[in-house]
Scaffold this motif. Structure first.
Motif, PDB file in Angstrom:
ATOM      1  N   ASN A 212     -16.943 -26.196   8.925  1.00 50.05           N
ATOM      2  CA  ASN A 212     -18.007 -25.021   8.283  1.00 50.05           C
ATOM      3  C   ASN A 212     -18.539 -25.587   7.047  1.00 50.05           C
ATOM      4  O   ASN A 212     -17.921 -26.238   6.176  1.00 50.05           O
ATOM      5  N   PRO A 213     -19.760 -24.834   6.752  1.00 58.59           N
ATOM      6  CA  PRO A 213     -20.420 -25.535   5.623  1.00 58.59           C
ATOM      7  C   PRO A 213     -19.836 -25.318   3.986  1.00 58.59           C
ATOM      8  O   PRO A 213     -18.886 -24.201   4.176  1.00 58.59           O
ATOM      9  N   GLY A 214     -19.560 -26.273   3.318  1.00 58.43           N
ATOM     10  CA  GLY A 214     -18.635 -26.351   2.162  1.00 58.43           C
ATOM     11  C   GLY A 214     -19.080 -25.248   1.148  1.00 58.43           C
ATOM     12  O   GLY A 214     -20.455 -25.211   0.847  1.00 58.43           O
ATOM     13  N   ARG A 215     -18.401 -24.326   0.602  1.00 58.17           N
ATOM     14  CA  ARG A 215     -18.774 -23.024  -0.190  1.00 58.17           C
ATOM     15  C   ARG A 215     -18.428 -23.134  -1.661  1.00 58.17           C
ATOM     16  O   ARG A 215     -18.723 -22.347  -2.258  1.00 58.17           O
ATOM     17  N   LEU A 216     -17.852 -24.183  -1.980  1.00 58.62           N
ATOM     18  CA  LEU A 216     -17.305 -24.498  -3.287  1.00 58.62           C
ATOM     19  C   LEU A 216     -18.443 -24.972  -4.047  1.00 58.62           C
ATOM     20  O   LEU A 216     -19.477 -25.693  -3.375  1.00 58.62           O
ATOM     21  N   TRP A 217     -18.441 -24.936  -5.355  1.00 60.70           N
ATOM     22  CA  TRP A 217     -19.653 -25.324  -6.249  1.00 60.70           C
ATOM     23  C   TRP A 217     -19.562 -26.601  -6.856  1.00 60.70           C
ATOM     24  O   TRP A 217     -20.449 -27.300  -7.046  1.00 60.70           O
ATOM     25  N   SER A 218     -18.265 -27.082  -6.957  1.00 61.02           N
ATOM     26  CA  SER A 218     -18.033 -28.466  -7.559  1.00 61.02           C
ATOM     27  C   SER A 218     -17.656 -29.435  -6.635  1.00 61.02           C
ATOM     28  O   SER A 218     -17.210 -29.470  -5.534  1.00 61.02           O
ATOM     29  N   GLN A 219     -18.420 -30.599  -6.744  1.00 57.98           N
ATOM     30  CA  GLN A 219     -18.339 -31.723  -5.811  1.00 57.98           C
ATOM     31  C   GLN A 219     -16.976 -32.320  -5.918  1.00 57.98           C
ATOM     32  O   GLN A 219     -16.339 -32.699  -4.893  1.00 57.98           O
ATOM     33  N   SER A 220     -16.229 -32.267  -7.119  1.00 57.91           N
ATOM     34  CA  SER A 220     -14.821 -32.878  -7.007  1.00 57.91           C
ATOM     35  C   SER A 220     -13.881 -32.015  -6.290  1.00 57.91           C
ATOM     36  O   SER A 220     -13.174 -32.389  -5.551  1.00 57.91           O
ATOM     37  N   ASP A 221     -14.146 -30.642  -6.325  1.00 57.19           N
ATOM     38  CA  ASP A 221     -13.145 -29.832  -5.559  1.00 57.19           C
ATOM     39  C   ASP A 221     -13.549 -30.166  -4.007  1.00 57.19           C
ATOM     40  O   ASP A 221     -12.608 -30.030  -3.348  1.00 57.19           O
ATOM     41  N   LEU A 222     -14.779 -30.210  -3.692  1.00 59.59           N
ATOM     42  CA  LEU A 222     -14.906 -30.558  -2.182  1.00 59.59           C
ATOM     43  C   LEU A 222     -14.207 -32.002  -1.909  1.00 59.59           C
ATOM     44  O   LEU A 222     -13.829 -32.289  -0.778  1.00 59.59           O
ATOM     45  N   ASN A 223     -14.314 -33.039  -2.648  1.00 57.99           N
ATOM     46  CA  ASN A 223     -13.651 -34.226  -2.669  1.00 57.99           C
ATOM     47  C   ASN A 223     -12.048 -34.225  -2.302  1.00 57.99           C
ATOM     48  O   ASN A 223     -11.521 -34.534  -1.327  1.00 57.99           O
ATOM     49  N   ASP A 224     -11.435 -33.122  -3.117  1.00 56.24           N
ATOM     50  CA  ASP A 224     -10.041 -32.847  -3.023  1.00 56.24           C
ATOM     51  C   ASP A 224      -9.593 -32.338  -1.793  1.00 56.24           C
ATOM     52  O   ASP A 224      -9.001 -32.609  -0.909  1.00 56.24           O
ATOM     53  N   ILE A 225     -10.660 -31.108  -1.202  1.00 56.22           N
ATOM     54  CA  ILE A 225     -10.359 -30.529   0.048  1.00 56.22           C
ATOM     55  C   ILE A 225     -10.603 -31.606   0.982  1.00 56.22           C
ATOM     56  O   ILE A 225      -9.718 -31.729   2.171  1.00 56.22           O
ATOM     57  N   MET A 226     -11.580 -32.472   1.206  1.00 55.33           N
ATOM     58  CA  MET A 226     -11.560 -33.734   2.090  1.00 55.33           C
ATOM     59  C   MET A 226     -10.475 -34.680   2.141  1.00 55.33           C
ATOM     60  O   MET A 226     -10.115 -34.624   3.231  1.00 55.33           O
ATOM     61  N   ARG A 227     -10.094 -34.803   1.203  1.00 52.68           N
ATOM     62  CA  ARG A 227      -8.986 -36.023   1.034  1.00 52.68           C
ATOM     63  C   ARG A 227      -7.585 -35.375   1.659  1.00 52.68           C
ATOM     64  O   ARG A 227      -6.815 -35.811   2.371  1.00 52.68           O
ATOM     65  N   VAL A 228      -7.316 -33.976   1.007  1.00 54.17           N
ATOM     66  CA  VAL A 228      -6.128 -33.127   1.508  1.00 54.17           C
ATOM     67  C   VAL A 228      -6.363 -33.068   3.229  1.00 54.17           C
ATOM     68  O   VAL A 228      -5.251 -33.155   3.911  1.00 54.17           O
ATOM     69  N   CYS A 229      -7.471 -32.827   3.736  1.00 55.27           N
ATOM     70  CA  CYS A 229      -7.335 -32.594   5.087  1.00 55.27           C
ATOM     71  C   CYS A 229      -7.238 -34.159   5.973  1.00 55.27           C
ATOM     72  O   CYS A 229      -6.541 -34.140   6.927  1.00 55.27           O
ATOM     73  N   VAL A 230      -7.549 -35.061   5.414  1.00 60.51           N
ATOM     74  CA  VAL A 230      -7.617 -36.452   5.892  1.00 60.51           C
ATOM     75  C   VAL A 230      -5.913 -36.655   5.957  1.00 60.51           C
ATOM     76  O   VAL A 230      -5.331 -37.381   6.732  1.00 60.51           O
ATOM     77  N   ILE A 231      -5.461 -36.375   4.677  1.00 61.30           N
ATOM     78  CA  ILE A 231      -3.717 -36.812   4.625  1.00 61.30           C
ATOM     79  C   ILE A 231      -3.097 -35.737   5.365  1.00 61.30           C
ATOM     80  O   ILE A 231      -2.098 -36.231   6.157  1.00 61.30           O
ATOM     81  N   LEU A 232      -3.383 -34.336   5.523  1.00 57.68           N
ATOM     82  CA  LEU A 232      -2.558 -33.615   6.445  1.00 57.68           C
ATOM     83  C   LEU A 232      -2.852 -33.999   7.995  1.00 57.68           C
ATOM     84  O   LEU A 232      -2.015 -33.998   8.871  1.00 57.68           O
ATOM     85  N   HIS A 233      -4.210 -34.385   8.270  1.00 56.33           N
ATOM     86  CA  HIS A 233      -4.433 -34.908   9.663  1.00 56.33           C
ATOM     87  C   HIS A 233      -3.464 -36.282   9.863  1.00 56.33           C
ATOM     88  O   HIS A 233      -2.944 -36.167  11.088  1.00 56.33           O
ATOM     89  N   ASN A 234      -3.238 -37.218   8.867  1.00 55.50           N
ATOM     90  CA  ASN A 234      -2.670 -38.209   9.203  1.00 55.50           C
ATOM     91  C   ASN A 234      -1.287 -37.856   9.458  1.00 55.50           C
ATOM     92  O   ASN A 234      -0.280 -38.592  10.044  1.00 55.50           O
ATOM     93  N   MET A 235      -0.828 -36.866   8.674  1.00 52.62           N
ATOM     94  CA  MET A 235       0.885 -36.317   9.050  1.00 52.62           C
ATOM     95  C   MET A 235       0.872 -35.682  10.285  1.00 52.62           C
ATOM     96  O   MET A 235       1.840 -35.949  11.022  1.00 52.62           O
ATOM     97  N   VAL A 236      -0.131 -35.144  10.917  1.00 50.93           N
ATOM     98  CA  VAL A 236       0.154 -34.627  12.417  1.00 50.93           C
ATOM     99  C   VAL A 236       0.006 -35.642  13.234  1.00 50.93           C
ATOM    100  O   VAL A 236       0.636 -35.707  14.024  1.00 50.93           O
TER     101      VAL A 236
END
Length: 318
Positions: A212-236
């Protein structure tokens, strides 16, 4: 986890968890930062030397000796991008987006992720700014020699689509294949290169928050969301690999990551390494050698197609 997995709005958890929208958002951000701090060194890192050997062995069996993954970019729409930044973040998608560059292997494991450039960039601009080849240029990646069509090469490569430049570390397809050899090679290259696109599809379906489109206002927060999704994806991916034992060789390696040594090399070494990485002549020679290698492996399978094509050209097949 529910927000990451389902992409639900923060205010939808009020009735279930008795949490205000602001508290939910702050909890998600803190969760992302904590996962990154604890697990990034294990689940978002370059492959070790032993893992590289396994990757090379797997890809050689697929017809591409010396290939260590596929590289491509994905756009994540940013719905709350500030209006003043729209000109910078709008690209060919027509909406503000942020770009993720990733390298993935056949098992959909992401070994390199670079996120944050505005959507007005294309894949070439992202490549020039990303650290994808920093380890190779600075001599922190082990050297692997491989033979293709009787010629020796000492730099591994990624499969890429046609927009990427002609570098010695990138192997592309033919935009308009003419001969039967070129067609067979292009079909095989594009089939194997789909690894990274399948990875993007799996990542976005597993974590709907980046579908879905990112709804957060800060680009650094979006960066954290993308990185945590990649990390959890690799965990899976690691968990499923151990569960089904499809790749027993890929168990968690005790080898240190290749990029731990941060000694700065001499500037002359960096220049020479960068020149070798961007050598167009080596790129063209490697592509021709791979085409001959693919033809040797799969040319017989194209026999019926070649006969049909010949009869079509002579008007004997309708």
């Amino acid at each position: 986890m529910r927000m990451l997995a389902y992409g639900s709005p923060a205010d939808s958890f009020d009735d279930t968890y008795r949490m205000a929208e602001s508290i939910v958002l702050e909890t998600v951000k803190q969760f992302a930062r904590t996962v990154i701090a604890v697990y990034e060194s294990d689940f978002l890192r370059p492959p070790t030397a032993s893992e590289l050997e396994i990757i090379l062995r797997v890809n050689e069996a697929r017809g591409f000796p010396g290939m260590i993954g596929s590289i491509d970019c994905m756009h994540w729409e940013w719905s709350n991008c500030p209006t003043a930044w729209h000109g910078q973040y709008k690209g060919h998608k027509g909406k503000p987006t942020i770009i993720l560059e990733a390298v993935a292997t056949q098992d959909l494991r992401i070994w390199h992720a670079y996120f944050g450039l505005p959507g007005s960039h294309n894949d070439i601009n992202v490549l020039h700014r990303s650290p994808a080849f920093d380890d190779l240029a600075e001599g922190r990646r082990p050297q692997f020699e491989f033979d293709v069509n009787g010629n020796k090469y000492n730099m591994c490569y990624y499969l890429a689509d046609r927009i990427y430049p002609d570098w010695a570390t990138l192997v592309k397809s033919y935009s308009e294949p003419i001969s039967l050899k070129e067609r067979v090679y292009a079909e095989r290259q594009e089939s194997v290169r789909k690894d990274v696109e399948r990875t993007f599809g799996g990542l976005r379906s597993r974590f709907r928050i980046i579908y879905n489109p990112g709804r957060l206002w800060s680009q650094s927060d979006l960066n954290d969301i993308m990185r945590v999704c990649v990390i959890l994806h690799n965990m899976v991916i690691e968990d499923e690999r151990n569960l089904y034992n499809n790749h027993q060789e890929f168990e968690m390696s005790s080898d240190p990551p290749i990029s731990q040594n941060r000694d700065v090399p001499e500037i002359s070494q960096l220049i020479n390494s960068s020149t070798k990485i961007r050598d167009k002549a080596t790129s063209n020679r490697l592509q021709r050698d791979l085409m001959e290698h693919i033809w040797f492996l799969y040319g017989n399978d194209a026999g019926p197609f070649a006969n049909r094509q010949g009869r079509q050209e002579h008007g004997t097949l309708r």
